[in-house]
Design an enzyme around this catalytic site. Structure first.
Site, PDB file in Angstrom:
ATOM      1  CB  CYS A 131      -0.974  -0.008   1.174  1.00 45.74           C
ATOM      2  SG  CYS A 131      -0.186   0.019   2.802  1.00 45.74           S
ATOM      3  CG  HIS A 184      -4.463  -0.167   3.942  1.00 43.98           C
ATOM      4  ND1 HIS A 184      -3.640  -0.922   3.135  1.00 43.98           N
ATOM      5  CD2 HIS A 184      -5.507   0.221   3.144  1.00 43.98           C
ATOM      6  CE1 HIS A 184      -4.166  -1.023   1.915  1.00 43.98           C
ATOM      7  NE2 HIS A 184      -5.294  -0.331   1.899  1.00 43.98           N
ATOM      8  CG  HIS A 196      -6.852   0.552  -1.378  1.00 45.72           C
ATOM      9  ND1 HIS A 196      -6.929  -0.464  -0.454  1.00 45.72           N
ATOM     10  CD2 HIS A 196      -8.032   0.473  -2.072  1.00 45.72           C
ATOM     11  CE1 HIS A 196      -8.078  -1.106  -0.567  1.00 45.72           C
ATOM     12  NE2 HIS A 196      -8.766  -0.546  -1.540  1.00 45.72           N
TER      13      HIS A 196
END
Length: 223
Positions: A131, A184, A196
């Protein structure tokens, strides 16, 4: 002979009276015949005039003006749609926004190129990326921001914090997934959508309103 002349005179008198009465009857009938259709024609003409110049005509005029107004809007919209490209239609549908709002070609071309790239912890290529690696690569390629080497926690510590209502295209969105700290990160697009690198499906677009992301949303930020 006098009697015969008398009879003839009487017969002639009767004939004359009969002819005169028939003539008067014909005149009366003719008068009625001409009067009736004339009256009907007049009524019919008034009825037609009532439609063309009366209240209905004003209604028709207002409807026409309304149609013209709508057609102008359609023409302007059609001009934008005609100039739109396939990627705009695609991402307008994905984001659920008007085509005219999808304008950042560099951003969506980047997403298109990386779409579906699998997740790999520490990865930075199209063979696999995590990510923070995806966010850093996107920020550099699209917005010319160099954040190389920054993980999700470091990015979170560098941004100006924003609520979900303040987010704009290019802002960062952070999540605390099964952790007390940020774990994240993604890039905000429009209409609560963000791109993402997910662990389950790789690079993709998700929605902040989805129960999963809503549960773990930690906030937004702007560099």
């Amino acid at each position: 002979m006098i009697r015969v002349k008398g009879h003839l005179w009487v017969k002639l008198s009767i004939c004359v009276l009969s002819l005169s009465s028939c003539a008067s009857l014909h005149k009366g009938t003719a008068k009625k015949t001409t009067t009736t259709p004339t009256t009907a024609d007049n009524r019919h003409a008034e009825f037609i005039d009532g439609i063309s110049t009366g209240r209905n005509n004003r209604n028709n005029t207002s409807s026409y003006n309304k149609d013209v107004s709508i057609s102008k809007n359609i023409t302007r919209g059609s001009a934008n749609l005609e100039n739109a490209q396939s990627w705009q239609f695609k991402y307008a549908q994905v984001l659920d926004v008007p085509v005219e709002e999808v304008l950042n070609q560099r951003l969506y071309s980047f997403i298109e190129e990386w779409w579906g790239t699998p997740y790999r912890l520490g990865g930075k290529t199209r063979n696999g990326i995590d990510c923070s690696g995806f966010v850093n690569t996107l920020l550099n390629a699209v917005f010319q921001l160099s954040m190389a080497g920054s993980n999700s926690v470091q990015l979170y510590n560098q941004v100006t914090r924003l609520s979900s209502r303040e987010l704009h295209e290019g802002d960062l969105v952070f999540f605390k997934i099964h952790h007390k700290r940020v774990s994240h990160v993604g890039i905000y697009l429009e209409n609560d959508k963000f791109v993402h690198a997910s662990t389950s499906a790789g690079v993709m677009i998700s929605d902040l309103k989805e129960p999963y992301w809503k549960k773990y949303f930690a906030g937004g930020g702007r560099l």
